[in-house]
Write a protein that holds these residues in place. Structure first.
Motif, mmCIF file in Angstrom:
data_model
loop_
_atom_site.group_PDB
_atom_site.id
_atom_site.type_symbol
_atom_site.label_atom_id
_atom_site.label_comp_id
_atom_site.label_asym_id
_atom_site.label_seq_id
_atom_site.Cartn_x
_atom_site.Cartn_y
_atom_site.Cartn_z
ATOM 1 N N ASP A 143 0.816 -1.215 0.000
ATOM 2 C CA ASP A 143 0.000 0.000 0.000
ATOM 3 C C ASP A 143 0.852 1.269 0.000
ATOM 4 O OD1 ASP A 143 -2.594 -1.448 0.415
ATOM 5 O OD2 ASP A 143 -1.553 -2.043 2.251
ATOM 6 N N THR A 266 2.114 6.412 -2.584
ATOM 7 C CA THR A 266 0.919 5.584 -2.702
ATOM 8 C C THR A 266 0.505 5.549 -4.162
ATOM 9 O OG1 THR A 266 -0.501 7.480 -2.186
ATOM 10 C CG2 THR A 266 0.150 6.056 -0.360
ATOM 11 N N ASP A 272 -6.399 8.972 0.005
ATOM 12 C CA ASP A 272 -5.912 7.698 0.511
ATOM 13 C C ASP A 272 -6.924 7.104 1.482
ATOM 14 O OD1 ASP A 272 -3.304 7.556 -0.722
ATOM 15 O OD2 ASP A 272 -2.720 9.211 0.586
#
Length: 304
Positions: A143, A266, A272
């Motif tokens: 991630d 990311t 996010d």
């Protein structure tokens, strides 16, 4: 129609290049794995695998689809984790990849802070160099990629990557003598690391007017410092690596104007997920606290 289970089977078969090993990982029978592959071939109209002796080999079409399959499966797994974390950050999982110096310094501090603030979150850590970490991020296997770049070099630009600046990390000349300079080692053998580290080393030396003669290679901060202490060569290391490990037989001289930039990257459209955002905020806070507590020049263990 392509189904997720068919793609998952293909991704696992491609990783092992074996129906038998894929069946073991998936807890399926070999005939079930073969059945899923056959259904996938029927759905796509393309031949996915070839029989080679007693084993199998993916066709070019199969390899192309396998790469996309791994990415899709990774994204679905990430989405499942994000959904679990959406409700008040009470649960969830964040997968983070970083290199050894960051994993030995900033990341442990951030992990402690995260556990205190969000005890329901699991932080999964993987030791990877930046290029590998970004590839894992692209494929949905992690991630967050915590990566470094030399201050004069551009960060990889790819659609979907979203970097957050975490901190700057000064670069040091590592040698056996106090007061050494880069220029004073233009004729010395140098110790290089990974490709990105060698590019950084070369850039630093060229600023001093020469190209280094790289005679040894190691990515291990412990090994590199041991080689320097033994007189085998000189090198450069970032401050985080020296905080993680310091050999008593080397001197570290900070190089003015030379530093790495550390980014947490990311992938995908903003915002996010809450769990990922919490980890990003904690990484930034941990890096800030570390710099507030330890001066880059004075905070290194002194040589006896």
């Amino acid at each position: 129609m392509l189904s997720l289970i068919h793609l998952k089977v293909l991704a696992v078969v491609a990783r092992h290049e074996s129906v038998t090993e894929a069946a073991k990982e998936l807890h399926y029978s070999q005939s079930s794995v073969s059945h899923h592959l056959a259904r996938l071939e029927a759905a796509t109209g393309a031949r996915i695998i070839q029989r080679v002796g007693r084993g199998i080999r993916l066709t070019p079409e199969g390899r192309l689809l396998a790469v996309r399959a791994a990415e899709i499966v990774g994204r679905v797994d990430a989405a499942t984790t994000e959904l679990a974390a959406q409700v008040g950050l009470q649960a969830g999982r964040v997968r983070l990849a970083a290199n050894a110096s960051a994993l030995s310094t900033i990341v442990p501090k951030a992990a402690v802070m995260l556990a205190q603030a969000h005890p329901g979150l699991d932080l999964i850590l993987v030791d990877r160099h930046p290029v590998e970490a970004l590839q894992m991020l692209r494929h949905g296997e992690i991630d967050i990629a915590l990566v470094f770049q030399h201050a004069g070099a551009p960060l990889e630009e790819e659609e979907g990557f979203r970097p957050v600046h975490i901190t700057d990390d000064p670069i040091y000349l590592i040698s056996r003598q106090a007061g050494d300079t880069i220029a004073g080692h233009r004729h010395s053998p140098w110790i290089g690391g990974c490709e990105r580290c060698r590019d950084e080393l070369t850039a630093v030396c060229r600023q001093a007017g020469f190209t280094p003669r790289i005679a040894s290679l190691s990515d291990d901060m412990v090994v590199v410092q041991a080689l320097v202490a033994a007189g085998i060569g000189v090198t450069t290391l970032p401050g985080l690596a020296l905080r993680a490990h310091r050999h008593p037989g080397v001197h570290a001289t900070e190089l003015p104007g030379c530093q790495r930039r550390l980014h947490a990257v990311t992938y995908g459209d903003p915002p996010d997920p809450p769990a990922v955002a919490a980890v990003l905020a904690t990484l930034t806070e941990a890096a800030t606290e570390r710099h507030a507590q330890v001066d880059p020049r004075q905070g290194l263990p002194a040589r006896p």
